[in-house]
Design an enzyme around this catalytic site. Structure first.
Site, PDB file in Angstrom:
ATOM      1  N   ILE A 617       0.823  -1.229   0.000  1.00  0.00           N
ATOM      2  CA  ILE A 617       0.000   0.000   0.000  1.00  0.00           C
ATOM      3  C   ILE A 617       0.848   1.265   0.000  1.00  0.00           C
ATOM      4  O   ILE A 617       0.344   2.369  -0.090  1.00  0.00           O
ATOM      5  CB  ILE A 617      -0.958   0.036   1.227  1.00  0.00           C
ATOM      6  N   GLY A 618       2.137   1.115   0.096  1.00  0.00           N
ATOM      7  CA  GLY A 618       2.973   2.316   0.084  1.00  0.00           C
ATOM      8  C   GLY A 618       4.431   1.925   0.126  1.00  0.00           C
ATOM      9  O   GLY A 618       4.771   0.754   0.315  1.00  0.00           O
ATOM     10  N   ALA A 619       5.208   2.952  -0.060  1.00  0.00           N
ATOM     11  CA  ALA A 619       6.644   2.694  -0.009  1.00  0.00           C
ATOM     12  C   ALA A 619       7.270   3.638   0.991  1.00  0.00           C
ATOM     13  O   ALA A 619       7.112   4.853   0.895  1.00  0.00           O
ATOM     14  CB  ALA A 619       7.249   2.907  -1.385  1.00  0.00           C
ATOM     15  N   GLY A 620       7.967   3.047   1.966  1.00  0.00           N
ATOM     16  CA  GLY A 620       8.646   3.874   2.958  1.00  0.00           C
ATOM     17  C   GLY A 620      10.121   3.905   2.637  1.00  0.00           C
ATOM     18  O   GLY A 620      10.578   3.277   1.669  1.00  0.00           O
ATOM     19  N   PHE A 622      12.457   2.581   4.255  1.00  0.00           N
ATOM     20  CA  PHE A 622      13.169   1.335   4.531  1.00  0.00           C
ATOM     21  C   PHE A 622      12.620   0.141   3.750  1.00  0.00           C
ATOM     22  O   PHE A 622      13.198  -0.924   3.779  1.00  0.00           O
ATOM     23  CB  PHE A 622      13.091   1.016   6.034  1.00  0.00           C
ATOM     24  N   GLY A 623      11.506   0.318   3.117  1.00  0.00           N
ATOM     25  CA  GLY A 623      10.945  -0.817   2.373  1.00  0.00           C
ATOM     26  C   GLY A 623       9.446  -0.632   2.170  1.00  0.00           C
ATOM     27  O   GLY A 623       8.865   0.393   2.542  1.00  0.00           O
ATOM     28  N   LYS A 643       5.051  -2.636   8.024  1.00  0.00           N
ATOM     29  CA  LYS A 643       6.188  -1.941   7.413  1.00  0.00           C
ATOM     30  C   LYS A 643       7.340  -2.934   7.381  1.00  0.00           C
ATOM     31  O   LYS A 643       7.631  -3.570   8.405  1.00  0.00           O
ATOM     32  CB  LYS A 643       6.572  -0.723   8.244  1.00  0.00           C
ATOM     33  N   ASP A 736       7.715  16.743  12.232  1.00  0.00           N
ATOM     34  CA  ASP A 736       7.339  16.574  10.822  1.00  0.00           C
ATOM     35  C   ASP A 736       5.829  16.424  10.690  1.00  0.00           C
ATOM     36  O   ASP A 736       5.325  15.547   9.985  1.00  0.00           O
ATOM     37  CB  ASP A 736       8.059  15.346  10.246  1.00  0.00           C
TER      38      ASP A 736
HETATM   39  P1  AMP Z   1       5.370   5.773   5.896  1.00  0.00           P
HETATM   40  O1  AMP Z   1       6.598   5.123   5.613  1.00  0.00           O
HETATM   41  O2  AMP Z   1       4.910   5.591   7.312  1.00  0.00           O
HETATM   42  O3  AMP Z   1       5.304   7.196   5.461  1.00  0.00           O
HETATM   43  O4  AMP Z   1       4.275   5.004   5.008  1.00  0.00           O
HETATM   44  C1  AMP Z   1       4.226   5.095   3.640  1.00  0.00           C
HETATM   45  C2  AMP Z   1       2.811   4.995   3.133  1.00  0.00           C
HETATM   46  O5  AMP Z   1       2.245   3.788   3.528  1.00  0.00           O
HETATM   47  C3  AMP Z   1       1.930   6.053   3.758  1.00  0.00           C
HETATM   48  O6  AMP Z   1       1.953   7.243   3.043  1.00  0.00           O
HETATM   49  C4  AMP Z   1       0.576   5.404   3.694  1.00  0.00           C
HETATM   50  O7  AMP Z   1       0.000   5.591   2.423  1.00  0.00           O
HETATM   51  C5  AMP Z   1       0.886   3.942   3.864  1.00  0.00           C
HETATM   52  N1  AMP Z   1       0.713   3.595   5.289  1.00  0.00           N
HETATM   53  C6  AMP Z   1       1.625   3.648   6.244  1.00  0.00           C
HETATM   54  N2  AMP Z   1       1.109   3.243   7.417  1.00  0.00           N
HETATM   55  C7  AMP Z   1      -0.170   2.904   7.165  1.00  0.00           C
HETATM   56  C8  AMP Z   1      -1.214   2.418   7.967  1.00  0.00           C
HETATM   57  N3  AMP Z   1      -1.062   2.181   9.253  1.00  0.00           N
HETATM   58  N4  AMP Z   1      -2.375   2.183   7.382  1.00  0.00           N
HETATM   59  C9  AMP Z   1      -2.543   2.416   6.074  1.00  0.00           C
HETATM   60  N5  AMP Z   1      -1.613   2.891   5.283  1.00  0.00           N
HETATM   61  C10 AMP Z   1      -0.393   3.128   5.817  1.00  0.00           C
END
Ligand code: AMP
Length: 974
Positions: A617-620, A622-623, A643, A736
């Protein structure tokens, strides 16, 4: 006085000489000469020169005179039993004669005789009774004529008529006139009764005559009217009163119609009354005045009284929610401004419960005390309300005419028949605590947690009240300790070893009122030397102790058992106050020599087999971030976000990655993303958090541009502020805070996320290296943090202001495409972001406060939470919209494309205002040049298919800006 006699008859040769008014018949016994009255005397001029004729006699020189004169038969009229005889006569002075008048007399006699028939000329002295001897008051001398007038009464007359006779016994006299009359009481109207002319006096010897009367027209009397006529012809003692009938009033002995606009309802001698207020004015003779249109009389109201209108609506209806959680509230209101002129105002309260748009009467489900109708007081206690429902209470004012009015035919001008005022209430009760369990214990501490019953729609942040005491407090006092907690678990330390304690926990509503009680549970601390084998469950580190406590209130309640005096515990309360630890403070995982220890302490370990990854659902940094399922023993299966850490990471990266969990694990708040656990003991480290279905806030809003009402947006801000308040209370500075780092769940709850230690440095694409070193998201960061890295909760407040702006602008990029350098310059020159379109004025004011240069003057998060709370409680406060300048809010490309040249195409322009989705609508409508765009009016925009009000405005404002060539860059002046 009425004259009855005056008959002239000239018999026996006597000439009847009478006065002008009265004729007297004189006649002798047998022959006129024998009677020796002269029938005619010489004319004499007396009294005003008129001739006076008399019956006279003057035999003064002769002895034994007995001369008679008799009247004709006088009929007794109207049964008059008493007649008056008025005589005018002259008597000559005996001394005026010479010695030859030795037998001279100066008196004469009056006789009367009754008879049923006229006996003609037959005259017998014996039939006459003497009435009186008449003597003159003044006698006539030789030179001077003196006329006497004497009146005598002849009484007790009973036969059809009578005669009068005069006897002369030797006087020289002349009878000038005889007037016979009786007296009457004249016909009269007294006290509205008419009485006929009546002969004065009663029957024989009766002084008064009773006379019956008749009420005049339109008058009536209970007792027939009577009056008495005196002998003197005067009316006295009226009895029985005649009174005018309804619709009539007495005027000058008559009963006259009431005049138009007046009425008289009853038999009385009162005057007609003016029609009372709010009645119709009828023509004359009204018995009552009917009510004017829209005014009524209650059945008990007198018909003579005024008519009343319906009361207006009760005012200032308010609900006081002192015991909201107990499903109770009090409704109160003020009496109506217009009572319709009545004092018998009562109220009824109608309750309707609404789920969504469906409403139905509350019926028996809700109790209204003292009653739901017939209320005299302006308040009612409502109880047994259910949570999560909207209740609408309608209070109606009633008066004595309400029922009457509702039965009547509806009329056009009637005031609103329902005088109502409606208020809608929504209440959320705290959840019910269903069970409590012991998670861990030691000699001096107990770790407890409890479960709550699931609720709908969404659990609000809940606080708990935990009360405990030693079970066997065998002293004179019992000491209770009360803790207010923010999560459903607690570790209590400083307890006595081997001691049983009784615990009771209650959930609190957001307002702080308690929900249902849990069962009282008993737990015991370990006794020295004994192992505790049965506790597993959640691990609480020692430092977590009071971590969940928002506030610890130690209340020592002393319950006197034996003594009559209240006193403080001999157990020094200070031992309890030791538990008054400061509010939990965030612990920087960096302070741990071994970051793994921090992880161990703040996050629970999850076995990877319990985690299933479903979808990226997303890319952080670290992965990837996955959506997945967590299915761990003893836990409810649920959706989570996972994550992951890319393969090939360094140990440093692993620690940085896991530090987010060490931080997140310290928080427990409805508006902070919740850590479910970590996977650290296996190759692929993972951080598992609650899953937020709607993802990042900025994207969520961009997708719904202009579609959400302010109220909802402010509700989201309130959640974010509540989370930030929690973090600031724990002395955690986020650094942030931005819409991209807020996650939104299915219930539109916003939760603060992104706590990685390296996030600002590495993770955030907005991070920009500054001269002071380090990466900073310039647009979101307070000037002092940019300038000299002064990151505080006050700098988080600045960022919160930017988040507010992002929210109100539906995810618009702050400062649009201005460069970071331009932004910093603008801020330093005291320019601030302008109000987004349709932004409530109060919200924009709060933003400006957050952006005050002097950080000490910015509001704090608790202030922000309570202000937003206030705005949400009175949605009216969101109605005033801040001034909006389309040229600045739609971003400057209003007059030109990004390269500074005018827009080359409609699609370029639409893209610049983020309305590209309408490109086709413009093309289909034949609007293909910017010139055509400039000609468009609001209705044209609507007609080509732009329906959403937010989009309509955005396009319309942009066109407005395009027309205005004076757009300028100095847009943020405040
Ligand atoms: P982050 O690395 O925490 O910024 O996460 C990257 C993306 O993953 C975010 O912009 C969200 O779109 C998705 N994401 C992260 N945490 C959640 C969560 N608990 N529930 C749903 N989507 C998430």
């Amino acid at each position: 006085m009425v004259a009855i006699a005056s008959v002239v008859e000239n018999t026996c040769g006597f000439k009847s000489l009478i006065s002008e008014l009265y004729n007297i018949v004189l006649f002798g016994k047998c022959r006129c000469s024998e009677l020796r009255w002269l029938s005619f005397s010489h004319k004499k001029k007396i009294l005003n020169g008129s001739q006076l004729y008399t019956y006279s006699v003057c035999n003064v020189g002769e002895h034994e005179q007995d001369n008679w004169l008799r009247t004709t038969f006088i009929q007794r009229r109207l049964s008059a039993s008493r007649v008056f005889v008025e005589l005018q006569f002259i008597v000559r002075d005996c001394n005026s004669f010479d010695g030859s008048s030795l037998t001279c007399k100066e008196t004469f006699n009056l006789f009367s005789s009754e008879s049923d028939a006229d006996i003609g000329t037959s005259f017998r002295k014996g039939q006459f009774k003497k009435v009186a001897t008449i003597a003159p008051d003044e006698i006539t001398s030789r030179n001077e004529l003196r006329i006497n007038t004497e009146t005598r009464v002849v009484e007790s007359l009973s036969r059809k008529g009578f005669y009068l006779a005069f006897q002369d016994i030797g006087a020289c006299m002349a009878l000038l006139s005889v007037r016979v009359y009786y007296k009457t009481c004249p016909a009269t109207i007294k006290s509205l009764a008419a009485f006929p002319e009546t002969v004065a006096g009663g029957g024989v010897n009766q002084a008064l005559r009773e006379v019956a009367g008749v009420c005049v027209e339109n008058a009536v009397s209970e007792e027939s009217p009577r009056i008495y006529c005196t002998m003197d012809g005067e009316w006295v003692v009226p009895v029985g009163q005649c009174q005018c009938m309804p619709g009539y009033e007495a005027v000058n002995d008559t009963c006259r119609d009431c005049q138009p606009g007046f009425f008289k309802a009853f038999v009385s001698n009162d005057a007609c009354e003016l029609c009372p207020v709010n009645t119709k004015l009828l023509s004359s003779g009204a018995l009552f005045c009917p009510c004017a249109e829209d005014f009524y009389r209650a059945p008990d109201d007198p018909t003579t009284g005024p008519c009343s209108g319906l009361p207006s609506a009760p005012r200032e209806l308010v609900a006081t929610t002192t015991q909201l959680a107990a499903g109770k509230l009090q409704l109160s209101w003020s009496p109506p401004e217009d009572t319709g002129g009545r004092s018998d105002i009562s109220y009824s309260v109608e309750c309707r419960r609404c789920e969504g748009t469906a409403c139905q009467p509350c019926g028996e489900k809700v109790r209204l005390e003292p009653a739901s109708s017939g209320l005299v007081d302006t308040r009612v206690a409502v109880s047994e309300l259910e949570p999560h429902l909207n209740y609408t209470f309608t209070v109606e004012a009633h008066s004595g005419v309400s029922l009457f009015a509702s039965q009547g035919t509806p009329r056009s001008n009637r005031p609103p028949s329902t005088s109502t005022l409606t208020t809608a209430l929504h209440y959320t009760d705290p959840p019910k605590v269903t069970s409590m369990r012991l998670d861990e214990r030691s000699l001096t501490s107990l770790s407890l947690s409890w479960a709550v019953a699931p609720r709908r729609p969404v659990p609000q942040p809940t606080r708990y009240k935990l009360t405990y005491r030693k079970k066997d407090d065998n002293l004179d006092v019992t000491t209770y300790t009360v803790l207010i907690l923010e999560k459903s678990s607690v570790q209590i330390s400083d307890l006595s070893p081997g001691t049983a304690y009784l615990f009771r926990v209650q959930a609190l509503s957001p307002e702080g009122s308690p929900g249902g009680s849990s069962i009282e549970d008993e737990f015991e601390t370990l006794t020295e030397g004994k192992e505790d084998g049965h506790i597993s469950g959640v691990i609480f580190g020692a430092a977590v102790g009071g971590a969940a406590m928002l506030m610890i209130v130690v209340v020592v309640i002393l319950i006197r058992k034996r003594s009559a005096t209240t006193f403080f515990s001999p157990l020094c309360p200070s031992s309890f106050f030791k538990q008054l630890k400061p509010l939990k403070t965030y612990v920087d995982p960096h302070t741990y020599e071994d970051p793994n220890m921090a992880i161990l302490k703040f996050a629970s370990e999850i076995h990877p087999s319990h985690v299933t990854k479903q979808k990226v659902i997303g890319a952080g940094e670290f992965g990837e971030v996955y959506r997945g399922i967590l299915k761990a023993p003893g836990r409810k299966e649920g959706a989570v976000a996972i994550k992951t850490l890319k393969p090939g990471y360094s140990e440093k990266q692993r620690q940085d990655f896991l530090s987010e969990a060490s931080i997140m694990g310290q928080f427990s708040h409805q508006n902070i993303i919740r850590l479910e656990g970590v996977v650290t003991k296996f190759k692929h480290a993972m951080i598992v958090t609650e899953y937020m279905e709607n993802g990042a806030l900025d994207k969520y809003l961009k997708d719904r541009d202009g579609e959400m009402p302010s109220f909802q947006l402010v509700g989201m801000m309130h959640g974010i502020a509540a989370g930030m308040k929690y973090l600031s209370d724990m002395s955690y500075v986020h650094r942030d805070l931005a819409a991209r780092n807020i996650l939104v769940n299915n219930n539109l709850e916003c939760k603060v996320s992104d706590f990685g230690l390296s996030r600002v440095l590495e993770d955030d694409p907005e991070g920009t290296y500054t001269t002071s070193g380090g990466k900073i998201p310039i647009r979101w960061t307070a000037p002092e943090a940019i300038a000299y890295r002064k990151f505080t909760s006050a700098s988080d407040v600045w960022s919160f202001g930017i988040v507010m702006w992002e929210v109100m602008a539906f995810g618009e990029r702050p400062y649009w495409d201005m460069s970071n350098c331009e932004v910093m310059k603008a801020i330093n020159e005291a320019f601030r972001l302008p109000a987004p379109m349709d932004c409530p004025s109060a919200v924009y004011q709060l933003m400006l406060q957050c952006w005050l240069q002097d950080r000490s003057k910015r509001p704090r998060f608790p202030d922000i939470v309570s202000l937003l709370d206030k705005l949400l409680r009175s949605p009216e406060s969101l109605k005033a919209i801040a001034d909006f300048d389309p040229r600045v809010s739609i971003r400057l490309p209003s007059t030109s494309g990004s390269d500074g040249l005018p827009f080359r195409s409609v699609s370029e322009w639409l893209e610049s205002i983020k309305m590209s989705q309408y490109s086709e609508n413009f093309t289909c409508a034949g609007v293909v040049t910017m010139d055509q765009v400039l000609q468009m009016k609001n209705v044209d925009i609507k007609n080509i298919g732009v329906r959403l009000p937010g989009h309509l405005k955005r396009i319309a404002y942009s066109i407005l800006g395009l027309k205005d060539q004076t757009s300028t860059l100095s847009v943020f002046a405040v």
